[in-house]
Design a protein around this motif. Structure first.
Motif, PDB file in Angstrom:
ATOM      1  N   MET A   1      41.008 -33.373 121.352  1.00 43.10           N
ATOM      2  CA  MET A   1      41.666 -32.810 120.183  1.00 43.10           C
ATOM      3  C   MET A   1      41.678 -33.814 119.031  1.00 43.10           C
ATOM      4  O   MET A   1      41.453 -33.457 117.864  1.00 43.10           O
ATOM      5  N   HIS A   2      41.934 -35.064 119.354  1.00 46.14           N
ATOM      6  CA  HIS A   2      41.911 -36.104 118.326  1.00 46.14           C
ATOM      7  C   HIS A   2      40.498 -36.277 117.766  1.00 46.14           C
ATOM      8  O   HIS A   2      40.315 -36.444 116.549  1.00 46.14           O
ATOM      9  N   ALA A   3      39.486 -36.249 118.648  1.00 41.55           N
ATOM     10  CA  ALA A   3      38.102 -36.413 118.197  1.00 41.55           C
ATOM     11  C   ALA A   3      37.694 -35.283 117.260  1.00 41.55           C
ATOM     12  O   ALA A   3      37.023 -35.513 116.242  1.00 41.55           O
ATOM     13  N   LEU A   4      38.100 -34.062 117.588  1.00 40.28           N
ATOM     14  CA  LEU A   4      37.741 -32.934 116.737  1.00 40.28           C
ATOM     15  C   LEU A   4      38.412 -33.048 115.369  1.00 40.28           C
ATOM     16  O   LEU A   4      37.791 -32.780 114.336  1.00 40.28           O
ATOM     17  N   ARG A   5      39.655 -33.465 115.365  1.00 40.07           N
ATOM     18  CA  ARG A   5      40.338 -33.657 114.090  1.00 40.07           C
ATOM     19  C   ARG A   5      39.683 -34.781 113.289  1.00 40.07           C
ATOM     20  O   ARG A   5      39.560 -34.697 112.061  1.00 40.07           O
ATOM     21  N   LEU A   6      39.232 -35.816 113.963  1.00 41.95           N
ATOM     22  CA  LEU A   6      38.567 -36.936 113.296  1.00 41.95           C
ATOM     23  C   LEU A   6      37.262 -36.478 112.649  1.00 41.95           C
ATOM     24  O   LEU A   6      36.914 -36.929 111.548  1.00 41.95           O
ATOM     25  N   GLU A   7      36.553 -35.559 113.298  1.00 39.58           N
ATOM     26  CA  GLU A   7      35.273 -35.102 112.761  1.00 39.58           C
ATOM     27  C   GLU A   7      35.440 -34.067 111.658  1.00 39.58           C
ATOM     28  O   GLU A   7      34.711 -34.085 110.668  1.00 39.58           O
ATOM     29  N   LEU A   8      36.402 -33.150 111.819  1.00 34.66           N
ATOM     30  CA  LEU A   8      36.547 -32.048 110.872  1.00 34.66           C
ATOM     31  C   LEU A   8      37.549 -32.341 109.761  1.00 34.66           C
ATOM     32  O   LEU A   8      37.576 -31.620 108.755  1.00 34.66           O
ATOM     33  N   GLY A   9      38.397 -33.337 109.960  1.00 32.23           N
ATOM     34  CA  GLY A   9      39.404 -33.646 108.954  1.00 32.23           C
ATOM     35  C   GLY A   9      40.676 -32.838 109.106  1.00 32.23           C
ATOM     36  O   GLY A   9      41.736 -33.238 108.615  1.00 32.23           O
ATOM     37  N   ALA A  10      40.616 -31.698 109.767  1.00 31.75           N
ATOM     38  CA  ALA A  10      41.795 -30.850 110.007  1.00 31.75           C
ATOM     39  C   ALA A  10      41.542 -30.038 111.261  1.00 31.75           C
ATOM     40  O   ALA A  10      40.386 -29.785 111.635  1.00 31.75           O
ATOM     41  N   PHE A  11      42.606 -29.632 111.900  1.00 33.68           N
ATOM     42  CA  PHE A  11      42.460 -28.868 113.135  1.00 33.68           C
ATOM     43  C   PHE A  11      42.172 -27.413 112.774  1.00 33.68           C
ATOM     44  O   PHE A  11      42.871 -26.814 111.939  1.00 33.68           O
ATOM     45  N   PRO A  12      41.157 -26.781 113.395  1.00 34.73           N
ATOM     46  CA  PRO A  12      40.807 -25.390 113.048  1.00 34.73           C
ATOM     47  C   PRO A  12      41.968 -24.435 113.318  1.00 34.73           C
ATOM     48  O   PRO A  12      42.590 -24.491 114.393  1.00 34.73           O
ATOM     49  N   PRO A  13      42.288 -23.539 112.368  1.00 36.99           N
ATOM     50  CA  PRO A  13      43.451 -22.634 112.540  1.00 36.99           C
ATOM     51  C   PRO A  13      43.344 -21.743 113.781  1.00 36.99           C
ATOM     52  O   PRO A  13      44.323 -21.526 114.481  1.00 36.99           O
ATOM     53  N   GLY A  14      42.153 -21.184 114.050  1.00 36.95           N
ATOM     54  CA  GLY A  14      42.014 -20.318 115.217  1.00 36.95           C
ATOM     55  C   GLY A  14      42.282 -21.066 116.521  1.00 36.95           C
ATOM     56  O   GLY A  14      42.964 -20.556 117.419  1.00 36.95           O
ATOM     57  N   LEU A  15      41.771 -22.283 116.630  1.00 35.34           N
ATOM     58  CA  LEU A  15      42.011 -23.103 117.824  1.00 35.34           C
ATOM     59  C   LEU A  15      43.474 -23.506 117.911  1.00 35.34           C
ATOM     60  O   LEU A  15      44.058 -23.537 119.003  1.00 35.34           O
ATOM     61  N   GLN A  16      44.078 -23.777 116.764  1.00 41.93           N
ATOM     62  CA  GLN A  16      45.493 -24.146 116.757  1.00 41.93           C
ATOM     63  C   GLN A  16      46.354 -22.999 117.285  1.00 41.93           C
ATOM     64  O   GLN A  16      47.277 -23.220 118.085  1.00 41.93           O
ATOM     65  N   ALA A  17      46.049 -21.783 116.865  1.00 37.98           N
ATOM     66  CA  ALA A  17      46.832 -20.630 117.332  1.00 37.98           C
ATOM     67  C   ALA A  17      46.703 -20.476 118.850  1.00 37.98           C
ATOM     68  O   ALA A  17      47.680 -20.165 119.549  1.00 37.98           O
ATOM     69  N   LEU A  18      45.502 -20.699 119.379  1.00 40.88           N
ATOM     70  CA  LEU A  18      45.298 -20.541 120.816  1.00 40.88           C
ATOM     71  C   LEU A  18      45.998 -21.648 121.604  1.00 40.88           C
ATOM     72  O   LEU A  18      46.593 -21.387 122.659  1.00 40.88           O
ATOM     73  N   THR A  19      45.932 -22.884 121.119  1.00 40.82           N
ATOM     74  CA  THR A  19      46.637 -23.968 121.825  1.00 40.82           C
ATOM     75  C   THR A  19      48.142 -23.743 121.803  1.00 40.82           C
ATOM     76  O   THR A  19      48.834 -24.100 122.764  1.00 40.82           O
ATOM     77  N   GLU A  20      48.654 -23.146 120.743  1.00 46.38           N
ATOM     78  CA  GLU A  20      50.083 -22.829 120.706  1.00 46.38           C
ATOM     79  C   GLU A  20      50.431 -21.764 121.732  1.00 46.38           C
ATOM     80  O   GLU A  20      51.496 -21.817 122.364  1.00 46.38           O
ATOM     81  N   ARG A  21      49.545 -20.782 121.932  1.00 49.15           N
ATOM     82  CA  ARG A  21      49.777 -19.773 122.969  1.00 49.15           C
ATOM     83  C   ARG A  21      49.758 -20.410 124.368  1.00 49.15           C
ATOM     84  O   ARG A  21      50.584 -20.072 125.224  1.00 49.15           O
ATOM     85  N   ILE A  22      48.807 -21.340 124.586  1.00 49.03           N
ATOM     86  CA  ILE A  22      48.750 -22.016 125.891  1.00 49.03           C
ATOM     87  C   ILE A  22      50.016 -22.834 126.108  1.00 49.03           C
ATOM     88  O   ILE A  22      50.595 -22.847 127.210  1.00 49.03           O
ATOM     89  N   ALA A  23      50.471 -23.528 125.071  1.00 49.37           N
ATOM     90  CA  ALA A  23      51.698 -24.319 125.186  1.00 49.37           C
ATOM     91  C   ALA A  23      52.899 -23.437 125.492  1.00 49.37           C
ATOM     92  O   ALA A  23      53.763 -23.788 126.307  1.00 49.37           O
ATOM     93  N   ALA A  24      52.975 -22.259 124.851  1.00 54.20           N
ATOM     94  CA  ALA A  24      54.084 -21.344 125.120  1.00 54.20           C
ATOM     95  C   ALA A  24      54.045 -20.836 126.556  1.00 54.20           C
ATOM     96  O   ALA A  24      55.084 -20.714 127.220  1.00 54.20           O
ATOM     97  N   TRP A  25      52.844 -20.548 127.055  1.00 52.56           N
ATOM     98  CA  TRP A  25      52.712 -20.091 128.452  1.00 52.56           C
ATOM     99  C   TRP A  25      53.145 -21.181 129.424  1.00 52.56           C
ATOM    100  O   TRP A  25      53.870 -20.920 130.390  1.00 52.56           O
ATOM    101  N   ILE A  26      52.718 -22.425 129.178  1.00 55.57           N
ATOM    102  CA  ILE A  26      53.100 -23.523 130.063  1.00 55.57           C
ATOM    103  C   ILE A  26      54.611 -23.737 130.032  1.00 55.57           C
ATOM    104  O   ILE A  26      55.217 -24.081 131.058  1.00 55.57           O
ATOM    105  N   GLY A  27      55.233 -23.525 128.872  1.00 55.24           N
ATOM    106  CA  GLY A  27      56.680 -23.722 128.759  1.00 55.24           C
ATOM    107  C   GLY A  27      57.519 -22.568 129.261  1.00 55.24           C
ATOM    108  O   GLY A  27      58.752 -22.680 129.329  1.00 55.24           O
ATOM    109  N   THR A  28      56.904 -21.447 129.652  1.00 55.82           N
ATOM    110  CA  THR A  28      57.649 -20.289 130.137  1.00 55.82           C
ATOM    111  C   THR A  28      58.143 -20.536 131.557  1.00 55.82           C
ATOM    112  O   THR A  28      57.368 -20.995 132.405  1.00 55.82           O
ATOM    113  N   PRO A  29      59.418 -20.277 131.855  1.00 52.64           N
ATOM    114  CA  PRO A  29      59.904 -20.421 133.238  1.00 52.64           C
ATOM    115  C   PRO A  29      59.081 -19.571 134.202  1.00 52.64           C
ATOM    116  O   PRO A  29      58.590 -18.503 133.836  1.00 52.64           O
ATOM    117  N   VAL A  30      58.940 -20.070 135.407  1.00 50.75           N
ATOM    118  CA  VAL A  30      58.085 -19.407 136.400  1.00 50.75           C
ATOM    119  C   VAL A  30      58.523 -17.966 136.639  1.00 50.75           C
ATOM    120  O   VAL A  30      57.689 -17.053 136.712  1.00 50.75           O
TER     121      VAL A  30
END
Length: 693
Positions: free
Chosen positions: A248-277
């Motif tokens: 993630m750091h490497a991609l930001r280093l190359e593109l200068g900013a994190f892609p919005p579509g990828l950001q939305a998906l990583t936020e969904r993954i983070a929300a799923w991981i944070g959901t109680p079992v």
């Protein structure tokens, strides 16, 4: 400190009942030293019934082994006290060396065998003809005590390991999930793994210790395969999260900013991981995988950026698979009678490894110190003619064995010396003031209950484990309860002096011979890691993914507590997971280079030689410096050579490994550019394999 809970008092009552039962049976059977049976109860007592049974088996085997060794050595060296003393010292050191190889409570067998022999043999060395009867009596009394503890622990309000295992797993997953969410929501801002997060490697060790006890608990035998599978996934989750943060750091280093579509998906993954079992949606992982598959990559730009993107998407896919496996396994572990068969999401290669890192130099130093301390103390006793000096020598061996695996044994030995003296003084009040007035066993139980119940209620607290063990064992052993009262103040005092003299000798000896601490041990761990990577890159060590992850994470688990104890740890020690990723990619290059054409293979060989030289210098100097620019040039030349190939299979695997190696060694440097790194029409990188971390 909080007051003991009702569970603690219940455990204490059970332990005291087992001790009194063992003492009563030993007295009724006329065994010569009934207090040994009572002492054995408190040595093996544990709030968890499975742990009590496990330690009971270990103590029985260790006692029998030590007793058999005592009979053998006395019969061989009878009449040669110096040779006997040397044999005893070597026996103690040899079993300590074996015990130091363990990471589970099972090593207690060998530690016990090591110090049981001097404790058994030395006090009776003047009457060698009685050694066999003494060994038999010791074994009988110890086995009686552990049987009483095991029977009462498993039949009266037993406490299963299942809830403890489930709690440990839940806590670890909570911490790991917190780190995963931090990475996913940080949008590539900081790839460094904090020490607090890398310490998760050390937190796997208590789970490994519990696994060794599951077979002795009737309520957990069915979950052991699942716990082993889950432990393997825990081990692999740490480098995966580290690789994810790096990409993630490497991609930001190359593109200068994190892609919005990828950001939305990583936020969904983070929300799923944070959901109680219990509230998790079972279909969400499949939706996340579909979202990853539909995610459009960067349309234009250098091929390096596309490779980093592809590697990041691969890491996210593997995180979803791995986390779903962890949740499935935890659910099965928490359910009684869970089915044994299951279908893992992460199936393309095994993740469980058993190889551990052993610092044999430190182990040899501990063993040599123990052997010399025991032998020299024995010679001083023989030459002085001190009758009670045998106890002093025995306690030298006990202290050196007990604390031989510590970086700094002296503070623990001092603690043992102080509290053994306190317990000895307290016991004298019972022995010469209270016990002379006791006429029957029932009254004896009543007067012994207050101190033993209080100490027993504190045994379940890990931070007090050494203190409670010392108090319980010293109180039971120093009382020396037998069939009739025969205590003599002079003899008791001289015995106490001998014990304190032995502990003081061990303390002073350790201060002189082992003045090192956590920093020295941490430096050795770091140097061994660099030497490991140098051997992998040079081809001197066979490459095995499972062995690499197990050995490196075990080393990291040993390193993290030491870094926490250091005032200012070296910055090079704070990113052990990056070196693990480097090891993955070295293995991948060693594996795939054979399938490449000569020019590309030669470029990769030059890269591996540079990596081996770099980590070899780090190991020799004891410091991790910056990787040389010449090595980056070697990696970039290898990338150019592999880019030029037409074959998809070995070409893509080698590209993945070179990208990962470059990122682990030069995390802050932009990707290569110029001729040879332009994207060719129709050249679409495949998903990176899990080997390319």
């Amino acid at each position: 400190m909080t007051w003991p809970s009702w569970r603690d008092w219940l455990f204490s009552l059970k332990a005291f009942a087992a001790a009194m039962l063992a003492l009563y049976i030993a007295l009724a059977c006329g065994l010569p030293r009934p207090y040994w049976a009572m002492t054995a109860v408190y040595v093996v007592a544990n709030p968890l019934s499975g742990a009590t049974v496990s330690k009971a088996f270990d103590r029985a085997f260790g006692t029998l082994l030590g007793a058999a060794g005592g009979v053998l050595l006395v019969s061989l060296f009878n009449g040669a006290p110096e040779l006997l003393m040397l044999a005893i010292a070597l026996w103690t050191g040899s079993f300590l060396y074996i015990a130091l190889h363990g990471r589970t409570p099972r090593n207690y067998v060998f530690m016990l065998a090591g110090y049981t022999l001097p404790l058994l043999v030395l006090p009776g060395v003047d009457a060698p003809e009685t050694i066999f009867e003494l060994a038999v009596a010791r074994s009988e009394e110890i086995i009686l005590g552990i049987l009483a503890a095991a029977i009462i622990g498993t039949t009266i309000f037993p406490r299963s390991l299942r809830s403890v295992v489930d709690g440990r797993i839940g806590a670890w997953l909570g911490d790991a999930g917190g780190w995963a969410r931090e990475i996913l929501l940080a949008r590539g801002a900081d790839p460094a793994a904090p020490v607090a997060r890398q310490r998760l490697a050390a937190d796997i060790a208590p789970l490994s210790a519990l696994i060794s006890q599951l077979s002795h608990d009737a309520g957990t035998r069915d979950i052991k395969p699942h716990v082993l599978e889950l432990r393997g996934r825990f081990l692999f989750l740490l480098p995966l999260l580290s690789a994810l943060a790096d990409r993630m750091h490497a991609l930001r280093l190359e593109l200068g900013a994190f892609p919005p579509g990828l950001q939305a998906l990583t936020e969904r993954i983070a929300a799923w991981i944070g959901t109680p079992v219990e509230a998790a949606d079972a279909a969400e992982p499949d939706r996340l995988r579909a979202g990853l598959a539909a995610l459009p990559g960067p349309a234009d730009g250098p091929l390096w950026t596309k490779l980093v993107w592809t590697s990041l998407v691969s890491r996210l896919s593997e995180l979803i698979d791995l986390w779903e496996d962890c949740l499935t396994l935890r659910g099965r572990i928490g359910r009684q009678g869970a089915p044994q068969r299951w279908r893992p999401q992460l199936r393309h290669r095994p993740v469980v490894g058993e190889e551990l890192h052993h610092d044999r130099g430190r182990m040899a130093l501990a063993v040599a110190s123990t052997v010399l301390a025991t032998f020299l103390a024995g010679l001083l006793w023989i030459w002085s003619g001190w009758a009670d000096g045998a106890n002093a020598v025995a306690f030298v061996a006990i202290a050196c064995c007990f604390f031989g695996g510590l970086d700094r044994p002296a503070p623990s030995m001092k603690f043992m010396l102080v509290w053994s003296a306190i317990a000895y003084a307290f016991t004298s009040l019972y022995l010469f003031v209270v016990l002379p007035r006791i006429q029957d066993f029932e009254l004896l139980v009543l007067v012994l209950a207050p101190p033993f119940l209080l100490v027993g209620a504190l045994i379940p607290r890990p931070e007090l484990s050494l203190l409670t063990l010392l108090l319980a064992v010293n109180l039971a052993g120093d009382l020396g309860l037998q069939g009739r009262y025969s205590a003599e103040f002079a003899s008791y005092t001289e015995g106490g002096i001998a014990i304190m003299a032995g502990l003081l000798f061990a303390l002073v000896w350790t201060l002189v011979t082992r003045p090192f601490g956590e920093e020295w041990a941490a430096r050795r761990l770091m140097r061994s890691g660099w030497a490991d990577l140098a051997a992998l890159a040079s081809g001197a060590r066979p490459f095995d993914h499972r062995a690499l992850v197990s050995r490196t994470l075990d080393r990291l688990g040993q390193l993290m507590p030491r870094l926490a104890a250091m005032a200012s740890p070296s910055p090079a020690a704070l990113e052990g997971l990056a070196e693990l990723r480097a090891g993955y990619n070295i293995i991948a290059l060693q594996r795939d280079r054979r399938a490449l054409p000569p020019e590309a293979r030669a470029a990769i060989d030059a890269t591996l030689r540079g990596v081996a030289d770099f980590f070899g210098r780090c190991a020799a100097d004891g410091e991790r410096g910056a990787a040389p620019e010449a090595l980056r040039g070697d990696i970039d030349r290898a990338l150019r050579a592999v880019f030029a190939l037409e074959e998809a299979g070995p070409r893509q695997a080698a590209l993945d490994a070179l990208v990962g190696l470059r990122r682990s060694l030069f995390p802050g440097v932009p990707g290569p550019a110029g001729p040879g790194f332009r994207h060719r029409d129709g050249d679409r990188p495949a998903l990176a394999s899990l080997a390319a971390e």
